[in-house]
Write an enzyme that holds these catalytic residues in place. Sequence first.
Site, PDB file in Angstrom:
ATOM      1  N   LYS A  39       0.698  -1.087   0.072  1.00 10.33           N
ATOM      2  CA  LYS A  39      -0.047   0.103  -0.005  1.00 10.33           C
ATOM      3  C   LYS A  39       0.876   1.198  -0.018  1.00 10.33           C
ATOM      4  CE  LYS A  39      -3.668  -2.805   2.135  1.00 10.33           C
ATOM      5  NZ  LYS A  39      -4.446  -2.926   3.335  1.00 10.33           N
ATOM      6  N   ASP A  45     -11.101   2.601   4.835  1.00 10.11           N
ATOM      7  CA  ASP A  45     -11.442   1.436   4.532  1.00 10.11           C
ATOM      8  C   ASP A  45     -12.976   1.190   4.617  1.00 10.11           C
ATOM      9  OD1 ASP A  45      -9.317  -0.682   3.920  1.00 10.11           O
ATOM     10  OD2 ASP A  45      -8.684  -0.620   6.079  1.00 10.11           O
ATOM     11  N   GLN A 105      -4.242  -2.197   9.967  1.00  5.96           N
ATOM     12  CA  GLN A 105      -4.103  -3.112   9.104  1.00  5.96           C
ATOM     13  C   GLN A 105      -4.915  -4.618   9.837  1.00  5.96           C
ATOM     14  OE1 GLN A 105      -3.035  -3.886   6.058  1.00  5.96           O
ATOM     15  NE2 GLN A 105      -3.783  -5.980   6.272  1.00  5.96           N
TER      16      GLN A 105
END
Length: 306
Positions: A53, A120, A97
């Site tokens: 990412k 997200d 994460q």
Amino acid sequence: MDDRILDGKKVAAAIRGEVAGRVAELGKRGVVPRLDAVLVGDDPASRVYVGSKARTCAKLGMASETHHLSGDAPQEEVEALVDRLNADPEVDGILVQLPLPDHLDTHAVLDRIDPAKDVDGFHPVNTGLLQQGRPALVPCTPAGIMEMLRREGIPIEGRRAVVVGRSDIVGKPMAMLLLHAHATVTLCHSRTRDLAGVTREADILVAAAGRLAIIGPEHVKEGAVVIDVGIHRITDRSEVERLFPGDAARMERFESKGSVLAGDVDFVRVAPLASRITPVPGGVGPLTIAMLMANTVRAAAARRGH
Ligand code: NDP
């Protein structure tokens, strides 16, 4: 390439190109979108994801920073970091994460993220907005699938869509997005009776059960569009031979790397029935990071008034 194959790499490249253009535009106004990742512990797969990412951010001209906490970091420390990133005006997107180590309360950490920076799309505010069909930061994997369907000209309105899997990350938001696009949606899970009977109704079938090759030809109507979200690393040679008989290229990859990837769909046996189908790898996977970048730029523009 067989024109029935839905090429996620191609769609992801197009999305990244558009994101890079938007980043350049924002740059002229002095805005550099920035994505910060929170990594707790040393899970190798998580490290790989966060690293990739960050590299994608750099390629697109975006800023990023990774905050690495030790695997035994207490809840308060993780939440304090999220608070700090929420308060930092330079940070546009916050990505925690997953999975977090077992001792941490994942919901409490995710709920702490400022919804405007929740790239997200896991915060309950964004989940609620999505349910109501209002503009929101949408979870990246289902958002990427919708982009692919749209860009490939696959009609959704009025069609029967079946989603296998009801996770908060993939299955539920996927069903919601298809519903807002006017499909008639059925959501299946581990207690669904006669799964094949339900999935055979689908014009659009999304497999997100996290079970290797669970979707076989008996699950698929002729002409269906089949989207495979599952990602499985196969390390057993006999499994590769069973799922990909006569596929010399895949076997060669297996010999050199010791593993190959496969999905929730038994691709070799299902592909002849499908009108369009995503491969694994190279299908849904590349879309997820591309949409994360798109969400970060969107969050930057919205929060900074551009
Ligand atoms: P989860 O494990 O959180 O959810 C799996 C879902 O599938 C659950 O709702 C479960 O039902 C259902 N399920 C499990 N077994 C069956 C079965 N036999 N029949 C019907 N339904 C079943 O997984 P995720 O949603 O996080 O991920 C799904 C897959 O997608 C994984 O392989 C993951 O690696 C992959 N993935 C890929 C991404 C990408 O970028 N391509 C991104 C995210 C995930 P129940 O609720 O009843 O337990």
